[in-house]
Motif scaffolding. Structure first.
Motif, mmCIF file in Angstrom:
data_model
loop_
_atom_site.group_PDB
_atom_site.id
_atom_site.type_symbol
_atom_site.label_atom_id
_atom_site.label_comp_id
_atom_site.label_asym_id
_atom_site.label_seq_id
_atom_site.Cartn_x
_atom_site.Cartn_y
_atom_site.Cartn_z
ATOM 1 N N LEU A 85 46.891 15.481 -58.805
ATOM 2 C CA LEU A 85 47.895 15.792 -57.789
ATOM 3 C C LEU A 85 47.547 17.061 -57.015
ATOM 4 C CD1 LEU A 85 51.226 14.824 -59.579
ATOM 5 C CD2 LEU A 85 49.841 13.501 -57.969
ATOM 6 N N ALA A 86 46.787 17.970 -57.615
ATOM 7 C CA ALA A 86 46.317 19.133 -56.858
ATOM 8 C C ALA A 86 45.366 18.683 -55.749
ATOM 9 C CB ALA A 86 45.625 20.135 -57.783
ATOM 10 N N ILE A 87 44.484 17.742 -56.061
ATOM 11 C CA ILE A 87 43.587 17.207 -55.029
ATOM 12 C C ILE A 87 44.401 16.435 -53.987
ATOM 13 C CG2 ILE A 87 41.690 15.606 -54.580
ATOM 14 C CD1 ILE A 87 40.551 16.291 -57.299
ATOM 15 N N LEU A 134 45.857 18.630 -51.401
ATOM 16 C CA LEU A 134 44.863 18.974 -50.378
ATOM 17 C C LEU A 134 44.700 17.824 -49.383
ATOM 18 C CD1 LEU A 134 42.168 20.733 -52.588
ATOM 19 C CD2 LEU A 134 43.485 21.793 -50.752
ATOM 20 N N MET A 135 44.797 16.591 -49.849
ATOM 21 C CA MET A 135 44.724 15.435 -48.956
ATOM 22 C C MET A 135 45.876 15.429 -47.957
ATOM 23 S SD MET A 135 43.741 12.439 -51.704
ATOM 24 C CE MET A 135 43.656 11.114 -50.510
ATOM 25 N N ASP A 136 47.038 15.986 -48.354
ATOM 26 C CA ASP A 136 48.209 15.980 -47.493
ATOM 27 C C ASP A 136 48.070 16.935 -46.306
ATOM 28 O OD1 ASP A 136 49.550 14.164 -49.141
ATOM 29 O OD2 ASP A 136 50.414 15.748 -50.379
ATOM 30 N N LEU A 137 47.126 17.851 -46.361
ATOM 31 C CA LEU A 137 46.961 18.830 -45.296
ATOM 32 C C LEU A 137 46.208 18.235 -44.113
ATOM 33 C CD1 LEU A 137 45.915 21.958 -47.406
ATOM 34 C CD2 LEU A 137 48.210 21.297 -46.666
ATOM 35 N N GLY A 138 46.411 18.794 -42.916
ATOM 36 C CA GLY A 138 45.636 18.402 -41.748
ATOM 37 C C GLY A 138 44.367 19.225 -41.654
ATOM 38 N N GLY A 139 43.622 19.025 -40.567
ATOM 39 C CA GLY A 139 42.446 19.846 -40.303
ATOM 40 C C GLY A 139 41.135 19.172 -40.602
ATOM 41 N N GLY A 140 41.127 17.903 -41.002
ATOM 42 C CA GLY A 140 39.879 17.205 -41.290
ATOM 43 C C GLY A 140 39.775 16.839 -42.752
ATOM 44 N N ASN A 141 39.668 15.540 -43.039
ATOM 45 C CA ASN A 141 39.602 15.092 -44.429
ATOM 46 C C ASN A 141 38.368 15.612 -45.145
ATOM 47 O OD1 ASN A 141 41.939 13.638 -43.948
ATOM 48 N ND2 ASN A 141 40.847 11.753 -43.444
#
Length: 391
Positions: free
Chosen positions: A111-113, A116-123
């Motif tokens: 869930l920590a990873i 990070l997936m939930d953030l924008g800015g480039g996968n």
């Protein structure tokens, strides 16, 4: 959240350099198969519960409290394992505690990873941050774990518990940014079947983690048995792999946002597999150590771009489940790495074991190259916009 991922990885890798001494102190004996059982117990639970944590987080629309719960439960299990000789618990009970611990730890890690997936800015950039945290955590855990095990074989367990408590406290300060309506737990299997393209990054994740599990058990045993080094030196040797692996994750992930995933995933996997085989051919420890650096560089091209492929093909509302599935395959890979390394080494020796592990990495790249190209072409990543960077 990258620091949370880092803390969880350090807590796990602390055990690897001195695994022989730790397992013996816990009543498991000195054979490589007992060490395999110790690692398999935890990773079996990782397989069983990774998707469950992801699906629950998608369904309730929250990650943070579940990460805190997973880290706290993992810390408690590490402390109980360390106390088992004092409590009079046998090795069977230790393995049971490892199963419970794995069920909790995978929640914090996966869930920590996903956060990070939930953030924008480039996968690619975000998964590069996760990959850097994984690599740096493994590097530090290798060095410190070897020193701790040399001083006290149970010290890595206490160190891991402290790190997991810290991970939980840190995660409690991070706001949730879950995007989407959630995915009910009962629909996990159906949603995964409905997106067969996910099987491509999952397959790469499986083989990549297989090699990681192979190195954690058989690689360390090979270095110690072949070159007569202790746990401290073995930990330093593993760090030679993990440091370049960590340092290049973020730039490679960011680069793949602009140039695509195909070359890093396919060419990187082929070079990575050949490097693994070359380590077993090294005539001296210095040569083997130098090759570990090369292998780490090659591995850095595969890890973040493979995770980015998962994000590329998954809607935001299903990312927790998708990353949970990725970690299921990854944990199955770790299990396979322990089994392949332990069994093949016991039956045929180190060289055949290295050949199998490295050969599988090359094989998946050759077999799946066409599928990777189709995915990369169909979901070509765009450069991040100013709006993305403001997320």
């Amino acid at each position: 959240m990258a620091l949370v991922v880092w803390s969880v990885l350090v807590s796990q890798v602390l055990l690897y350099p001195g695994l022989a001494e730790t397992v013996a102190a816990l009543g498991g004996g000195t054979g490589i198969l007992a060490r395999s059982q110790f690692l398999i117990a935890e990773f079996g639970a990782l397989v069983a519960f990774a998707v469950v944590w992801g699906a629950v987080s998608d369904a309730v629309g929250a990650r943070r409290p579940l990460i805190v719960l997973g880290a706290g439960g993992g810390a408690a299990s590490y402390l109980l394992v360390a106390a088992s000789p004092t409590l009079g618990l046998g090795f069977g009970a230790v393995l049971g505690l490892r199963v419970v611990g794995g069920a909790f730890v995978v929640g914090a890690f996966s869930l920590a990873i996903t956060t990070l997936m939930d953030l924008g800015g480039g996968n690619g950039r975000n998964m590069g941050a996760a990959g850097t945290a994984i690599g740096l955590g493994a590097a530090l855990g290798s060095v410190v774990g070897g020193r701790l095990a040399t001083a006290d074989p149970l010290a890595p367990l206490y160190g891991g518990a402290v790190l997991l408590v810290g991970a939980g406290l840190l995660a409690a300060t991070v706001p949730d940014r879950v995007d989407g309506g959630g995915l009910p737990v009962g629909e996990v299997g159906e949603r995964l079947r409905s997106r067969p393209t996910l099987l491509v990054p999952y397959a790469f994740g499986y083989v990549d983690r297989l090699t990681a599990g192979f190195f954690a058990l058989t690689g360390v045993a090979y270095l110690r048995d072949t070159f007569g080094i202790d746990a401290t030196v073995a930990g330093g040797a593993l760090a030679l792999f993990f440091l370049p692996f960590a340092a290049l994750q973020y730039p490679v992930g960011s680069l793949s946002d602009r140039v695509g995933r195909f070359l890093p995933v396919v060419v990187g996997s082929i070079a990575y597999g050949l490097g693994i085989v070359a380590v077993a051919l090294a005539p001296t420890f210095v040569t083997a150590a130098a090759l570990l650096v090369v292998v780490g560089v090659c591995g850095a091209f595969v890890s973040p771009t493979t995770m980015a492929l998962v994000t590329d093909v998954t809607p935001p509302a299903e990312r927790g489940t998708a990353m949970g599935g990725f970690n299921v395959f990854g944990s199955l890979g770790m299990l396979s790495g322990f089994l392949v390394g332990g069994v093949v080494t016991a039956v045929a020796g180190y060289w055949p074991a290295f050949l199998v592990a490295g050969g599988l990495e090359v094989a998946i790249a050759l077999v799946a190259s066409g599928a990777v190209r189709r995915i990369a072409t169909g979901s070509t990543p765009r450069p991040p916009t100013s709006a993305d960077r403001g997320d």
